[in-house]
Structure formats: C-alpha cells, structure tokens
Design a protein around this motif. Structure first.
Motif, mmCIF file in Angstrom:
data_model
loop_
_atom_site.group_PDB
_atom_site.id
_atom_site.type_symbol
_atom_site.label_atom_id
_atom_site.label_comp_id
_atom_site.label_asym_id
_atom_site.label_seq_id
_atom_site.Cartn_x
_atom_site.Cartn_y
_atom_site.Cartn_z
ATOM 1 N N MET A 1 12.612 -2.871 0.571
ATOM 2 C CA MET A 1 14.016 -2.280 0.807
ATOM 3 C C MET A 1 13.671 -2.273 2.656
ATOM 4 N N THR A 2 15.051 -2.482 2.902
ATOM 5 C CA THR A 2 15.152 -2.443 4.446
ATOM 6 C C THR A 2 15.618 -0.975 4.760
ATOM 7 N N LYS B 1 29.392 7.657 3.107
ATOM 8 C CA LYS B 1 28.310 6.593 2.806
ATOM 9 C C LYS B 1 27.672 6.296 3.892
ATOM 10 N N PRO B 2 26.369 6.318 4.010
ATOM 11 C CA PRO B 2 25.705 5.973 5.149
ATOM 12 C C PRO B 2 25.601 4.685 5.694
ATOM 13 N N ASN B 3 25.223 3.773 4.397
ATOM 14 C CA ASN B 3 24.725 2.597 4.527
ATOM 15 C C ASN B 3 26.047 1.609 5.205
ATOM 16 N N PRO B 4 25.819 0.971 6.318
ATOM 17 C CA PRO B 4 26.926 0.378 7.082
ATOM 18 C C PRO B 4 27.337 -0.957 6.041
ATOM 19 N N ARG B 5 26.582 -1.532 5.469
ATOM 20 C CA ARG B 5 27.252 -2.634 4.674
ATOM 21 C C ARG B 5 28.151 -2.117 3.524
ATOM 22 N N VAL B 6 27.614 -1.035 2.638
ATOM 23 C CA VAL B 6 28.381 -0.735 1.567
ATOM 24 C C VAL B 6 29.473 0.151 2.048
ATOM 25 N N PHE B 7 29.376 0.781 3.217
ATOM 26 C CA PHE B 7 30.666 1.483 3.684
ATOM 27 C C PHE B 7 31.836 0.533 4.066
ATOM 28 N N ALA B 8 31.262 -0.730 4.605
ATOM 29 C CA ALA B 8 32.411 -1.727 4.737
ATOM 30 C C ALA B 8 33.202 -2.141 3.439
ATOM 31 N N ASN C 1 16.572 7.956 8.805
ATOM 32 C CA ASN C 1 16.235 6.481 8.303
ATOM 33 C C ASN C 1 16.929 6.392 6.583
ATOM 34 N N LEU C 2 17.418 5.457 6.580
ATOM 35 C CA LEU C 2 17.877 4.855 5.158
ATOM 36 C C LEU C 2 17.299 3.953 4.605
ATOM 37 N N ALA C 3 16.531 4.028 3.435
ATOM 38 C CA ALA C 3 16.107 2.767 3.015
ATOM 39 C C ALA C 3 17.031 1.983 2.130
ATOM 40 N N ALA C 4 17.481 0.633 2.300
ATOM 41 C CA ALA C 4 18.505 0.227 1.469
ATOM 42 C C ALA C 4 18.114 -0.930 0.713
ATOM 43 N N SER C 5 18.800 -1.249 -0.494
ATOM 44 C CA SER C 5 18.340 -2.246 -1.286
ATOM 45 C C SER C 5 19.540 -3.249 -1.417
ATOM 46 N N ALA C 6 19.261 -4.546 -1.293
ATOM 47 C CA ALA C 6 20.293 -5.583 -1.376
ATOM 48 C C ALA C 6 20.787 -5.938 -2.825
ATOM 49 N N THR C 7 20.013 -5.624 -3.904
ATOM 50 C CA THR C 7 20.229 -5.811 -5.313
ATOM 51 C C THR C 7 20.496 -4.454 -6.025
ATOM 52 N N HIS C 8 20.469 -3.290 -5.305
ATOM 53 C CA HIS C 8 20.919 -1.834 -6.216
ATOM 54 C C HIS C 8 21.119 -0.950 -5.162
ATOM 55 N N VAL D 1 33.732 -7.732 -5.471
ATOM 56 C CA VAL D 1 32.476 -8.244 -6.133
ATOM 57 C C VAL D 1 31.405 -8.469 -5.422
ATOM 58 N N ARG D 2 30.237 -7.644 -5.596
ATOM 59 C CA ARG D 2 28.967 -8.220 -5.051
ATOM 60 C C ARG D 2 28.124 -8.479 -6.144
ATOM 61 N N SER D 3 28.069 -9.711 -6.750
ATOM 62 C CA SER D 3 27.582 -10.200 -7.719
ATOM 63 C C SER D 3 26.055 -9.953 -7.981
ATOM 64 N N GLY D 4 25.318 -9.744 -6.908
ATOM 65 C CA GLY D 4 24.004 -9.642 -7.020
ATOM 66 C C GLY D 4 23.437 -7.947 -6.957
ATOM 67 N N ASP D 5 24.395 -7.278 -6.834
ATOM 68 C CA ASP D 5 24.200 -5.731 -6.931
ATOM 69 C C ASP D 5 24.490 -5.144 -7.999
ATOM 70 N N TYR D 6 23.409 -4.657 -8.822
ATOM 71 C CA TYR D 6 23.572 -3.769 -9.933
ATOM 72 C C TYR D 6 24.628 -2.820 -9.881
ATOM 73 N N THR D 7 24.423 -1.996 -8.883
ATOM 74 C CA THR D 7 25.382 -0.926 -8.899
ATOM 75 C C THR D 7 26.967 -1.217 -8.580
ATOM 76 N N ASN D 8 27.177 -2.364 -8.071
ATOM 77 C CA ASN D 8 28.622 -2.833 -7.985
ATOM 78 C C ASN D 8 29.066 -3.373 -9.340
ATOM 79 N N LEU D 9 28.183 -4.022 -10.152
ATOM 80 C CA LEU D 9 28.518 -4.529 -11.476
ATOM 81 C C LEU D 9 28.608 -3.427 -12.299
ATOM 82 N N ALA D 10 27.846 -2.391 -12.425
ATOM 83 C CA ALA D 10 27.788 -1.229 -12.966
ATOM 84 C C ALA D 10 29.143 -0.627 -12.961
ATOM 85 N N ALA D 11 29.664 -0.333 -11.779
ATOM 86 C CA ALA D 11 30.793 0.202 -11.755
ATOM 87 C C ALA D 11 31.865 -0.569 -11.974
ATOM 88 N N LEU D 12 32.084 -1.843 -11.832
ATOM 89 C CA LEU D 12 33.142 -2.852 -12.270
ATOM 90 C C LEU D 12 33.285 -2.790 -13.790
#
Length: 249
Positions: free
Chosen positions: A147-148, A90-97, A126-133, A31-42
């Motif tokens: 975005m980071t 999946k290229p984003n290291p955090r999401v890949f984890a 380069n990947l632009a990554a969002s913490a909330t989506h 659960v990543r409660s601050g991530d829209y994509t995670n909640l939508a999948a759940l």
C-alpha cells in the motif's frame, strides 16, 4: 453473474473500456476497473440495507457519509434528499477526485464534500492507500506492505462551525466506515457537542480493524449505549458486519 474464482477480474476486464456507467443503485459513476470497491459499488454487491435507511429519511433530512469512497451512498442520498443536505468525507486525494466527478455526473449540488478524514485528535495523519481496493485504505502510524502511504488532513468536527446548525435542521443518519478508526470519529462527534443531534449511526464493525487503534467492538457499543443509542442487532462474532445504532426517543 454467478460467483466463481476470478469473477471480479473478469468483471474488471469487461468494464475497462467504460469511462462511466450507471450503477445498480441508479447514480452514474466513474469506472475504475482495477478497483474492487468501485466495481462492488457499481454492481450493488453490498449496501442494500444502508440504501434503504437513506430512503427512509425525510426529503429535508441530513446524511453524513464518513468514509464516502467514490460516493455511491452520498449520491443515493443526494437524489433522495431533495430539500436536505449531504456531508461527505474522504481523505484519499485520488478517490476524492472520483467523488467530485461523480457528484458532477449526477448534478448533485446538495452535497458538501471534504477531502479529509474525521477523528480525534485532528491534524496531519498518514493514510495507507490501495490501488486495487480503495475501500481498504486506512489511517496508520507505519508503512503497510503493498500500500502507498501519504499524509492526509484529519478534522476534529469542532473545526466545522456550521455542523451543529446543519445537524439540527432535520433527521440525521450518519454512516461511519473508516477501517478501524470508528471510535475516534465518535469521539470527534462528542467533542463537538453534536453526537446527540444524530438520530442513527450506521457503523462498520470489524474487530481486526478496530484493533489497529487499540479499540474493540465492545467499546463502540459501550460508547454509544452510554450516549443513549440502542443497537439494532447487538454484538456479534462475525469478522466484519454493519450495525445500526438508533437514539432513544
């Protein structure tokens, strides 16, 4: 829960105490409660059509998940393909984890997961990554406000010598959701000589996202029609939609 302003914020607050839970589609996920994509999948807010297509694959089929995020579709496929394989990118290291953690939560040992993007040409991008989506992350040539940006690996599929043999094993469904870089992924399949090994492509079509890379929805349709694929729905004017392309018999 009915739709209302602030619904996702409320859902996130309610889910925050949980480390993992069972998704609406069955698999357990972090659960990543601050991530829209995670909640939508759940909660299964999207993706029923793709879930059904995955379940139509034979048990020895192959599912290729390009833009896998935390892996909801890879997990559905892993459970269904009892004699098959799943290949997830999946290229984003955090999401890949999170993807790897979710595979472990579900004992999904028939999934090969790669921490990389797919495209042509390959290299370091380069990947632009969002913490909330996390689903809004995309390859970019410039910084994006809010975005980071981080360097990630991008693979040309010709760099995976096992791919051709894997795709020839059985029926293949490939999902591509890469926020505008879809045409580059298709080019990578063509360059590797394996585009014709895919039976079905399920692709997100968004004119705004495709414009980032100088392409358009018409280009996607034209590229695949030239390679013997037929679109199930046809070119539409919607801002964003999913299209199924099937290879002619």
């Amino acid at each position: 829960m009915p739709d209302f302003r602030g619904r996702m914020r409320l859902i996130g607050l309610l889910m925050a105490p949980l480390k993992s839970t069972r998704s609406a589609y069955g698999p357990h996920m972090r659960v990543r409660s601050g991530d829209y994509t995670n909640l939508a999948a759940l909660f299964g807010f999207y993706g029923t059509e793709l879930r059904n297509l995955i379940l139509e694959l034979p048990s020895d089929g192959v599912f290729v998940d390009i833009g896998a995020n935390a892996g909801i579709y890879s997990l559905i496929a892993a459970d269904h393909l009892t004699r098959g394989r799943v290949l997830s990118f999946k290229p984003n290291p955090r999401v890949f984890a999170d993807l790897l953690a979710n595979l472990e939560l579900n004992d999904a040992d028939n999934v090969v997961a790669l921490n990389a993007a797919v495209g042509s040409p390959g290299g370091i991008l380069n990947l632009a990554a969002s913490a909330t989506h996390s689903g809004a992350g995309h390859l970019t040539r410039m910084s994006v406000p809010g975005m980071t940006t981080r360097p990630v690996a991008c693979l040309g599929l010709h760099q995976l010598p096992f791919l051709a043999e894997l795709l020839r094993e059985s029926e293949v469904l490939c999902k591509i959701d890469v926020e505008g870089a879809e045409r580059g992924v298709l080019k990578a399949f063509a360059e590797a000589g394996v585009l014709g090994e895919v039976n079905r492509f399920y692709i997100e079509i968004c004119a705004h996202h495709l414009d980032r890379f100088g392409s358009s929805p018409k280009d996607i349709y034209a590229d695949l029609e030239a390679q013997g694929f037929r679109a199930a729905g046809g070119l539409r004017t919607s801002y964003s939609y999913d299209e199924l392309f099937e290879r002619h018999a």
